[in-house]
Design an enzyme around this catalytic site. Structure first.
Site, mmCIF file in Angstrom:
data_model
loop_
_atom_site.group_PDB
_atom_site.id
_atom_site.type_symbol
_atom_site.label_atom_id
_atom_site.label_comp_id
_atom_site.label_asym_id
_atom_site.label_seq_id
_atom_site.Cartn_x
_atom_site.Cartn_y
_atom_site.Cartn_z
ATOM 1 C CB CYS A 25 -6.628 -0.752 6.048
ATOM 2 S SG CYS A 25 -5.577 -1.184 4.693
ATOM 3 N N GLY A 51 -10.713 4.008 3.963
ATOM 4 C CA GLY A 51 -10.302 3.392 2.704
ATOM 5 C C GLY A 51 -11.465 3.337 1.740
ATOM 6 C CG ASN A 130 -5.714 -0.224 9.938
ATOM 7 O OD1 ASN A 130 -6.104 0.376 10.924
ATOM 8 N ND2 ASN A 130 -5.137 0.394 8.933
ATOM 9 N N GLY A 131 -2.663 -1.424 8.626
ATOM 10 C CA GLY A 131 -1.308 -1.052 9.011
ATOM 11 C C GLY A 131 -0.347 -1.338 7.886
ATOM 12 C CE1 TYR A 270 -8.393 14.670 7.212
ATOM 13 C CE2 TYR A 270 -6.842 12.927 6.702
ATOM 14 C CZ TYR A 270 -7.868 13.772 6.317
ATOM 15 O OH TYR A 270 -8.363 13.714 5.055
#
Ligand code: SF4
Length: 493
Positions: A25, A51, A130-131, A270
């Site tokens: 996300c 995402g 997000n998570g 990354y």
């Protein structure tokens, strides 16, 4: 509200997306800027790497109230038409891009696409996250038992229901109450009719940054999303901090017990874009430093250093600079692979590698090649790339990997295969080398990675400075739901 149309048709963001850990996300929010939704669309576009499955925007306008648009697919395909953006008026808006959180991957329903919205007695609140909430299943059971009716399979909806049950008088206070019940990783961006709210979990596992544009404030998963709208990067939202921007003012709160932060170290390797700033450091520079560290730890006699594009490029540059072995683009990525190449089966997916990447034959023929990649997950694509390089006439292939072996799944908002599918979970480094059939294979050490991200003394074994659970098996928050399903934590050493 149906199943996602054409779910197999979205192209992956990375040529080997199926063989990478995948961030799930990105979040973005703006207050105090006319036509805020347009800024949010641009911000989400810059966060698309976090995402690609779906995106959504909610805005608030005093005349029309809260408005929302949630769509499957890329931001550029959904939030560029005036006919859509005109439906999202107002100077306050938040947005979200997702791969997927809970529920079945690739079978998301529109109702699972964030931001979510809750109407409370003191007004509405939209929320994007997000998570991953690691006790979401237990919370959901409890909430359903107490009468909550869930609309989606997303764990984020738990926050809304917990807020609905809070007895506090304001939305931020209700949110604090709710988040104190939640375990795991979350960077939340939320809005009321007047407030833009950002919160990071006490460990600060996922990123969230604060910016300023004119009279407005901006929240974003990464600084690259501030850049796209020309916003000034003010600072990161601190782990465990809640910030509220309203009427041109910013306030900060600390609703949780203080604890040692454990930011996701893989964001450096990354997930984040190389043009973002994390922890005061350029992600590109960190990745280049990882390559230098790798060259010191795992030198090899070779003629060329080649990145696996695109994410291996900064580390390959660092490896080349440290080792003195010339850098070369031995593998070229086709930038125009798009919807044409649907990948429903492993067989077609494997063929697809050649459509996405091609070896620069004239360059690698007869050469001893060091290939630098960011990670090895299943190992299927590493094998394919090695075959392509050898087919092109390379004399030797040496893999150098810019992260330690990925041996444990992530439960904090990153899509990871089951543990048994991770190559490093079942094989030693030498077994992996044999499996990949390469002349040598070396991963950066965990201490080396810590040094590269700026921890001169390496990893503090007693109090690790980062989350590194996917490498070490040391989970900073016990994944309660997964343990209940039978996941076994690493035995104490
Ligand atoms: S387990 Fe790995 S990917 Fe997940 S948050 Fe921790 S470091 Fe990041």
């Amino acid at each position: 509200m149906g199943q996602r149309p054409g779910s197999a048709e979205l192209p992956p963001a990375h040529p080997f997306d199926h063989d990478k850990l995948r961030e799930e996300c990105g979040v973005f929010g703006v207050v105090g800027l006319a036509e805020a939704a347009n800024f949010v669309a641009l911000g989400l576009h810059a966060l698309q790497h976090r995402g690609q499955e779906a995106g959504g925007i909610v805005s608030y306008d005093p005349e029309t109230g809260f408005n929302s648009a949630r769509r499957f697919g890329y931001v550029r395909d959904n939030f560029t038409e005036a006919s859509v953006m005109e439906t999202l008026p107002g100077a306050l808006a938040i947005g979200h891009v997702r791969y997927s959180t809970a529920g079945k991957k690739g079978q998301t329903a529109v109702r699972d696409v964030q931001p979510f919205f809750g109407e409370f007695s003191m007004g509405g609140c939209a929320i994007a996250h997000n998570g991953n909430i690691t006790n979401a299943a237990a919370l959901r059971r409890e909430l359903i038992d107490r009468g909550s009716i869930f609309q989606s399979s997303s764990d984020t909806e738990c926050i809304i229901h917990l807020m609905a049950r809070s007895l506090q008088q304001t939305i931020p206070e209700r949110m604090k109450d709710a988040l104190r019940r939640v375990e795991g990783a979350y960077s939340v961006v939320a809005m009321t009719r007047t407030k833009l709210i950002g919160v990071r979990d006490p460990l600060g596992v996922r990123p969230l940054v604060l910016g300023r544009l004119g009279e407005g404030y901006v929240l974003a998963s990464e600084t690259c999303a501030l850049d796209i709208i020309g916003a000034e990067f003010l600072r990161e939202v601190a782990p465990g901090e809640m910030v509220i921007a309203e009427h041109g003012e910013l306030k900060s709160y600390r609703p949780f017990e203080p604890t040692r932060p454990r930011f996701c170290i893989f964001e450096h390797v990354y997930f984040s874009r190389p043009d973002s700033i994390l922890g005061g450091r350029s992600v590109y520079e960190t990745r280049r430093a990882i390559g230098e560290e790798l060259a010191r730890e795992a030198p090899v006699e070779a003629d060329l250093v080649c990145p696996v594009p695109d994410s291996g490029t900064p580390a390959a540059i660092g490896y080349s600079q440290q080792s003195g072995i010339p850098f070369a683009m031995g593998i070229i990525r086709n930038q125009y692979v798009g919807r044409t190449f649907i990948e429903p089966t492993d067989q077609i997916r494997n063929m697809g590698v050649r459509l996405k990447l091609n070896v620069n034959r004239a360059l690698v023929r007869g050469k001893r090649v060091v290939l630098v990649d960011d990670s090895v997950v299943r190992g299927t694509t590493s094998r394919k790339i090695k075959e392509m390089i050898l087919d092109a006439g390379a004399a030797e292939v040496h893999f150098r990997i810019a992260s330690p072996p990925t041996a444990w799944p992530c439960f904090y908002g990153v899509d990871t295969p089951d543990r048994e599918k991770l190559l490093a979970a079942t094989m030693t480094e030498e077994e992996m080398r044999c499996h990949l059939a390469v002349d040598s294979l070396k991963f950066i050490s965990l201490d080396g990675l810590y040094r590269a991200v700026g921890e001169a003394e390496g990893r503090n074994a007693e109090h690790p400075q980062y989350c590194d659970a996917c490498f070490s098996g040391a989970y900073p928050v016990a994944p309660a739901d997964m343990i209940e399903k039978g996941f076994e934590l690493k035995a104490a050493e």
